[in-house]
Structures are given as C-alpha cells and as structure tokens.
Scaffold this motif. Structure first.
Motif, PDB file in Angstrom:
ATOM      1  N   PRO A   1      69.569   2.916  47.201  1.00  0.00           N
ATOM      2  CA  PRO A   1      68.684   1.961  47.886  1.00  0.00           C
ATOM      3  C   PRO A   1      68.646   0.576  47.247  1.00  0.00           C
ATOM      4  O   PRO A   1      68.400  -0.424  47.936  1.00  0.00           O
ATOM      5  CB  PRO A   1      67.310   2.646  47.802  1.00  0.00           C
ATOM      6  CG  PRO A   1      67.620   4.103  47.757  1.00  0.00           C
ATOM      7  CD  PRO A   1      68.886   4.203  46.948  1.00  0.00           C
TER       8      PRO A   1
ATOM      9  N   HIS B   1      64.406  -5.964  50.258  1.00  0.00           N
ATOM     10  CA  HIS B   1      63.475  -5.079  49.572  1.00  0.00           C
ATOM     11  C   HIS B   1      62.810  -4.102  50.534  1.00  0.00           C
ATOM     12  O   HIS B   1      62.607  -2.927  50.199  1.00  0.00           O
ATOM     13  CB  HIS B   1      62.411  -5.903  48.847  1.00  0.00           C
ATOM     14  CG  HIS B   1      62.881  -6.487  47.558  1.00  0.00           C
ATOM     15  ND1 HIS B   1      63.619  -7.643  47.505  1.00  0.00           N
ATOM     16  CD2 HIS B   1      62.737  -6.076  46.276  1.00  0.00           C
ATOM     17  CE1 HIS B   1      63.890  -7.922  46.242  1.00  0.00           C
ATOM     18  NE2 HIS B   1      63.375  -6.997  45.474  1.00  0.00           N
TER      19      HIS B   1
ATOM     20  N   ALA C   1      65.220  -1.426  51.247  1.00  0.00           N
ATOM     21  CA  ALA C   1      65.333  -0.534  50.086  1.00  0.00           C
ATOM     22  C   ALA C   1      64.169   0.453  50.035  1.00  0.00           C
ATOM     23  O   ALA C   1      64.354   1.631  49.699  1.00  0.00           O
ATOM     24  CB  ALA C   1      65.395  -1.359  48.798  1.00  0.00           C
TER      25      ALA C   1
END
Length: 467
Positions: free
Chosen positions: A353, A412, A415
C-alpha cells in the motif's frame, strides 16, 4: 441500506472532504525537484502552516475512519477483483517490436549526444532524456496507465542477445543489490553534476550499463531483471499502482491500486526496503531544499564533515529511520490484531500500500518539472547535436499547486483503502481487522503531514553541491 449504497455515500463524503482540504492549499506552488536539479519551484501557503498540516493529516485520518465503516467483504472484494481482460499475443508482438526499437534508439541517442553533443545540461539530450523523459514522464505513465519498461528496456535486449552463463542467483541476495543501487543513484544525483555535465552523466550511465549487462549475462536476464536491477524493480513496483496490468493470459484493466493488495507483489524483506526507499528518496529530495534542510546541512558541514558524506549520512540515516518506524508499526499491528501471523509476513503484506503514497509523492514532485521542460526535451531529441541556444520552457499556471496537493492526498487515501483491504484479507474478525490498521494509519498521517510541510516551504538551492 445496502453495502454498495453505504459505500457510495461514504465515498462521496470522503471526496468532498478531500476537495475542501485541497482548497485550503491554494497558493502552494510546485514541489521542488532537487534530484533532477534542472528547475525548482516554491510558493507560500495562504493559510497558517499548522492548520494546513493538521487538515492534511486529518483528511487521511478521516478517510481511514470512513474506510473502516466498509466491512462488507463482498464490496471490498469487488473493487480489487473486478477486471476486464484481453488477449496479449497481438499486443505483445506489436508493442514489443515498437517499444524495443524505441528503447534501443533512445539509448543510442543518449550515448551519442553525451559524446558529441553540447555539454550544457539544459539543452543536452542525454540529460533531458534521462531525467525528463525517464525519471519524470515515463514513471508517471507507469503508475497512471501501465508499465511499458519490460518492452522498452534496452539493456535487457542487449543482454538477451549475448551468451549467458546462467549461474544460480544467490537467494541471500534477494533484491538488496537493487536497494543499494537505488540509494546510490539518489546520492549521486545530489553530489555529482549529473544534470549540468552530460559527460559525467554519460560516465555513470556507461558504468551502470556495464554492471547490469554483465550481471544479466552471469545470472541470466530473466533472473537479474526480475530481482537485481534497480530500474526494472522501480518500474515494476510503480506499475503495480496502474489500472492496466499484465497477466499470464494477457492484459487486464483493474481499478487503480487494486494490484497492491495481492500477496505475490512484495515477497521478501528486500522488496519492503525498496518500497520504503521509493517513499524516502522523494521525501529526502524535498527536505534538502527546504530552509530547515539547508540549515541542517550547513551546520554539519560547519563542524568539519565533508558535504558528500553529510548527504550520504542524511540519505542512509533517513532511510534507516523509515525502516525502523515501519517495523515498529508492524509490531504494534501484530499486537493489536492478536494474531499468530508472523511479523515478517505482516510486513510483506502491508508494504505494498505504501506504493500508492510513493506514486502520489512522485507525481507532486515531477509533474510540473516534466511539463515545464517538455518543449526542451522535444527540441533536444529533434536536434541532439545542435539544439537551439535558448530552449523553450512552459510556465506553469498559479493553480498548479492544487494538483500537487491533490496527488499527495489521493495517494495517501488510496494507501489507506488498500491497507484496509489487506487487513480484511488477513484477519477473519471485523474488529480484529479494524484494530490492526491503527498503527499504520498513524504512520500514514505522519507521512502526509511531513510531505505537505515540505511542499509548503519555500525552496532553496541545496548547499555544497556542484552546479
């Protein structure tokens, strides 16, 4: 309410929150690109820095909380398993011939321009192809569309045309040679005049060519370019973020980032190190051109340390810090999940990730750089031995900073979603899966605030480096 309806509503809320945060970032100019060194940018934040960082970190934290509300395994699986497939035979035949020729011609052009072309970085085809076409634009294409490097790679084609020894590749090596080579290249980009002296850049490229071709001849091209070559590993891991993925049966079109939840992507600890190096090298490149980074370097040099060793120490030390923080987060994840799964296995599964974060960082650092120097690249390729004396550059609009902030935040958020998916794949209980994510979310929020802080700072030239 059905799981899909709930997911749609929560997604809409998350997107609205993200757009609001991007609005707060108005006035933030292009992120610096010290690794390429051909152009820099900087700007001011129109809101207090503490609010800017808090809201950026809050976006990632809020997206994590919203993601945790999605506990229907069928909904999670639909995003990551849905794919459209097509036969690869015709595509591979045509694409391999075309891209293979482009790769070989590009390498020949780089060498020729380095030998007899102008010895000025801003107009040299050697420099512009390496940094603008390769490091910036080709990498962006790799994680936004798909990975063309296996077909483009000229060094692999040269190695495949040579007789090979097929010596067994030492298992203990894993992909550590690629990790060391990547950090070495990042260090050389700072301390050596690679962007201003095509002669020096050509010498480094020729040394890399000798090293990678000889290694491929010894261990076989298929083994070396899968495990030991830093460029191949660079593009393969960035390519895992892309929607177009190559399979044994052809190509498939997947949701962006869905490949990152697969267990066969990061298979040993050296690949974890390479993923962390991708995240750190971009953070490092941003740090050393901020006022805080420049002051740190000047203080260390002022006490008598050689500048080249200062940059090396910061690069290796920062990477070591990232490595330590990551494994601490994995240890806390294992404790909170109360699982018998090994620390190593959890570390492998949760590393992928972070590639979404690396892609967001890379886009923020390099999209403006690549677009502004695109006309210079075209001019240099069209006339590599006698380019125009005044190369053209695009001036980026003032709103371009929004795009960079969006890239960091979306990387982000993606992720967080992938980590959420991995946790539900690893742990049978919903509460167990949710609890396991807390340490990694803290790390991601920290990464977000650090990256936004670096982007928000005015940039300076890194001290004590060759111009």
């Amino acid at each position: 309410m059905s799981g899909r309806s709930a997911l749609a509503r929560r997604t809409a809320i998350g997107l609205a929150t993200t757009l609001a945060i991007i609005g707060l970032g108005a006035g933030v100019a292009a992120a610096s690109n010290v690794a390429a060194g051909l152009t820099t940018g900087g700007g001011d934040v129109t809101v207090p820095t503490w609010l800017y960082l808090a809201t950026g970190g809050g976006t990632v934290g809020a997206s994590a909380l919203l993601t945790m509300l999605v506990t229907d395994r069928d909904v999670i699986g639909t995003y990551h398993d849905h794919a459209l497939e097509t036969s690869k035979d015709r595509l591979l035949t045509a694409g391999s011939l075309l891209l293979g020729a482009v790769g070989l011609l590009g390498l020949a052009l780089i060498v020729a321009a380095g030998l007899v072309g102008p010895n000025i970085g801003l107009v040299s085809a050697t420099v512009l192809i390496t940094f603008v076409a390769g490091r910036a634009l080709l990498t962006i294409v790799t994680y936004t569309v798909g990975n063309p490097w296996p077909a483009l790679n000229p060094w692999r084609r040269i190695a495949e045309a040579l007789p090979t020894a097929d010596e067994p590749y030492p298992d203990a090596f894993e992909s550590w040679p690629a990790v060391v080579a990547l950090l070495t290249f990042v260090w050389l980009e700072i301390v050596a005049p690679l962007t201003s002296s095509p002669d020096v850049l050509l010498a480094v490229l020729l040394m890399y060519s000798l090293f990678t071709i000889s290694s491929a001849v010894v261990f076989s091209p298929s083994t070396w370019f899968r495990r030991g070559d830093p460029l191949s590993l660079w593009f393969r891991l960035y390519g895992a973020v892309a929607p177009i993925q190559r399979t044994d049966d052809g190509f498939e079109l997947r949701y962006p980032g869905s490949r990152l939840s697969d267990a066969d992507l990061v298979t040993d600890t050296s690949l974890v190190a390479f993923v962390l190096a991708l995240v750190w090298e971009l953070t490092f490149s941003g740090f050393i051109v901020t006022p805080a980074g420049v002051r740190t370097i000047e203080v260390l040099v002022g006490i008598g340390l050689p500048p080249v060793l200062v940059y090396l120490a910061l690069l290796v030390g920062g990477f070591g810090l990232f490595w330590k923080v990551y494994w601490i987060a994995i240890d806390r994840t294992r404790e909170r999940a109360e699982t018998y799964l090994s620390r190593r296995y959890l570390g492998l599964r949760f590393a992928a990730p972070l590639l979404a974060i690396a892609a967001g960082y890379h886009f923020a650092h390099y999209v403006g750089f690549g677009l502004s120097l695109w006309p210079s690249l075209v001019d240099a390729v069209a006339a590599p031995l006698s380019p125009p004396p005044n190369p053209t550059q695009y001036a980026l609009p003032g709103w371009f900073g929004y795009l960079e902030i969006a890239a960091i935040l979306l990387g982000h958020v993606l992720a967080v979603w992938i980590a959420h998916t991995v946790s539900f794949d690893l742990f049978p209980g919903k509460l167990q899966a949710i609890r396991s994510q807390y340490p990694l979310i803290v790390v991601m929020v920290f990464f977000t605030m650090v990256s936004l802080y670096l982007v928000s700072q005015g940039t300076m030239s890194p001290p004590f480096v060759p111009s």
